[in-house]
Each structure stands twice: as structure tokens, then as C-alpha cells.
Scaffold this motif. Structure first.
Motif, mmCIF file in Angstrom:
data_model
loop_
_atom_site.group_PDB
_atom_site.id
_atom_site.type_symbol
_atom_site.label_atom_id
_atom_site.label_comp_id
_atom_site.label_asym_id
_atom_site.label_seq_id
_atom_site.Cartn_x
_atom_site.Cartn_y
_atom_site.Cartn_z
ATOM 1 N N ARG A 147 -77.957 67.120 -14.673
ATOM 2 C CA ARG A 147 -76.751 67.181 -13.883
ATOM 3 C C ARG A 147 -75.803 66.075 -14.325
ATOM 4 N NH1 ARG A 147 -78.219 68.230 -9.064
ATOM 5 N NH2 ARG A 147 -76.194 67.876 -8.090
ATOM 6 N N ARG A 172 -66.557 70.478 -17.631
ATOM 7 C CA ARG A 172 -67.886 70.980 -17.257
ATOM 8 C C ARG A 172 -68.177 72.329 -17.905
ATOM 9 N NH1 ARG A 172 -69.342 74.130 -12.607
ATOM 10 N NH2 ARG A 172 -71.596 74.071 -12.244
ATOM 11 N N ALA A 173 -67.193 73.232 -17.909
ATOM 12 C CA ALA A 173 -67.384 74.538 -18.546
ATOM 13 C C ALA A 173 -67.601 74.388 -20.049
ATOM 14 C CB ALA A 173 -66.181 75.433 -18.266
ATOM 15 N N ARG A 176 -71.200 73.208 -20.625
ATOM 16 C CA ARG A 176 -72.168 74.289 -20.434
ATOM 17 C C ARG A 176 -72.171 75.241 -21.621
ATOM 18 N NH1 ARG A 176 -70.596 77.012 -14.958
ATOM 19 N NH2 ARG A 176 -72.093 78.521 -15.785
ATOM 20 N N THR A 177 -70.999 75.570 -22.130
ATOM 21 C CA THR A 177 -70.910 76.491 -23.270
ATOM 22 C C THR A 177 -71.504 75.859 -24.521
ATOM 23 O OG1 THR A 177 -68.901 77.472 -22.348
ATOM 24 C CG2 THR A 177 -69.346 77.846 -24.685
ATOM 25 N N TRP A 181 -76.275 75.944 -21.555
ATOM 26 C CA TRP A 181 -76.927 75.819 -20.244
ATOM 27 C C TRP A 181 -76.197 76.695 -19.240
ATOM 28 C CZ3 TRP A 181 -77.370 69.745 -20.025
ATOM 29 C CH2 TRP A 181 -78.356 69.354 -20.938
ATOM 30 N N GLU A 183 -76.473 76.600 -16.050
ATOM 31 C CA GLU A 183 -76.127 75.788 -14.888
ATOM 32 C C GLU A 183 -76.028 74.320 -15.298
ATOM 33 O OE1 GLU A 183 -75.334 76.938 -12.010
ATOM 34 O OE2 GLU A 183 -75.889 79.027 -12.379
ATOM 35 N N LEU A 184 -75.056 73.642 -14.734
ATOM 36 C CA LEU A 184 -74.910 72.201 -14.959
ATOM 37 C C LEU A 184 -74.229 71.596 -13.722
ATOM 38 C CD1 LEU A 184 -75.304 69.771 -16.776
ATOM 39 C CD2 LEU A 184 -73.108 70.277 -17.875
#
Length: 214
Positions: A147, A172-173, A176-177, A181, A183-184
């Protein structure tokens, strides 16, 4: 100030103190003051090889006082606990040194990125968002549940809700990409700077902490 900077400053100060004390002890033990014709510091007890570092008078000066032993024991206990806490903080690893990055279509290729490099990229991306004055982001690698933890300072009148939305769809996006992942989760601590005196009453209380982005 990061933990690494604090550690370096503390270690530097402790090292200088120990070095100075060692030089003074060595100078007194080798009788360098007499050989070099130098004057030792007035407050330093060890000025010749025949003198102890702590004299008998100094060692027994307050032993009959009721406050002496509780003070000594309490001081040593605080020192031991503080040292143990500092050591545990250094040994505790909140994140991995590197993270595996997926490489679709490139069989046999393994790619890893430093955790600090990812954090710096997130900090840079967050700092460029509207109304952000300063940002710090860390990746916490709890077992199986990575996280983000961030601290963001907004300019006077900044909108925390808008920041959360921009952070979710931006840095954040992207993280993740890039990491693959799904979810983050992220914990953000947001502080809105106080407005100018003429507007301080209007914007008073606009301070938000710990909004979560799941």
C-alpha cells in the motif's frame, strides 16, 4: 526530513563526540599535553597518565543522596530503551529494496525497479498535481498487502477531495499499471496551508488527514 537523513545526522554527531572524547583520553593517557606543551581543557579531568578518567571524589560525590541511584538507574533505563527502539526501527523493513515489473511478451526477461525509484516517481507525479506544494510518498510492503502512504501539503484554499481524485486517476493509476497490480490501496495525510490573514477566518478548519483511496 527522511529517516536516512536523521540517521546520518545522529551518527555524525555521535561519531564526532566519541572522536573528541577519544582524542582527549589518548592525549591524557600518553602524556601528550606535557610533551607538546599544550594546555588541556579546564573541564577535562584526565591530563596525565597517573590520573583516572573519573576521580574517586567524583565517583562518590552523590552516592549518599537519596536521588542519586534512582536518577542513575532511570537515566540508564531510558538510554537502553531508546537505543533498543532506534535499533528496532532500523532493522524493521517496511518495504523491499526492489519490485518485480511484469514484462509481457518478453519471455525469460526479468525486470526489477528500485522501491525508492518508484517512490520518487510517485512523489514527482503527486507534486505536479494542482494545488500541491509538497508531497512525500512511501510504498509499504506489508506481507501480501502493498500500500501507499503519502503526506501532501496543499496551497491555501486547496481542495483535499479534488487532490484525492487526481491522485487516484494519476500517480496511483500509473503505479498500478506499471507494476501490474490490480489493487494498490493508499493512505494520504493532507494538510492545507493556512490562508493569508484576510482569508484565514474563511478557510479555518480546512485541514484533512488520512483519507483512504481503496
Amino acid at each position: 526530513m527522511t529517516r536516512t537523513t536523521v540517521n546520518r545526522v545522529l551518527l555524525g554527531v555521535v561519531g564526532l563526540v566519541l572522536l573528541a572524547a577519544g582524542v582527549l583520553v589518548l592525549a591524557g593517557g600518553l602524556d601528550l599535553y606535557r610533551w607538546l606543551g599544550a594546555d588541556p581543557p579546564s573541564w577535562w579531568p584526565l591530563t596525565s597518565p597517573d590520573q583516572p578518567v573519573v576521580s574517586a571524589r567524583s565517583r562518590t560525590r552523590w552516592v549518599d543522596s537519596t536521588w542519586w541511584w534512582p536518577t542513575v538507574i532511570g537515566g540508564l533505563a531510558v538510554l537502553v530503551v531508546g537505543t533498543a527502539w532506534w535499533l528496532a526501527a532500523q532493522l524493521r523493513r517496511s518495504g523491499s529494496a526492489s519490485i518485480a515489473v511484469p514484462t509481457p511478451g518478453a519471455g525469460g526477461l526479468r525486470l526489477r525497479v528500485r522501491t525508492r525509484a518508484l517512490e520518487e516517481a510517485l512523489e514527482t507525479g503527486t507534486a505536479t498535481l494542482p494545488e500541491v506544494e509538497r508531497a512525500g510518498v512511501r510504498l509499504v510492503r506489508a506481507p501480501g498487502h502493498p500500500r501507499l502512504r503519502g503526506a501532501v501539503r496543499l496551497t491555501p484554499g486547496g481542495d483535499p477531495a479534488a487532490l484525492v481524485e487526481h491522485f487516484d486517476t494519476g500517480p496511483r493509476a500509473d503505479a498500478r499499471t506499471s507494476l501490474g497490480w490490480p489493487e494498490l490501496p493508499a493512505d494520504l495525510r493532507i494538510r492545507v496551508l493556512q490562508a493569508a490573514p484576510a482569508e484565514s477566518r474563511r478557510h479555518r478548519g480546512r485541514r484533512r488527514r488520512h483519507p483512504r483511496v481503496e
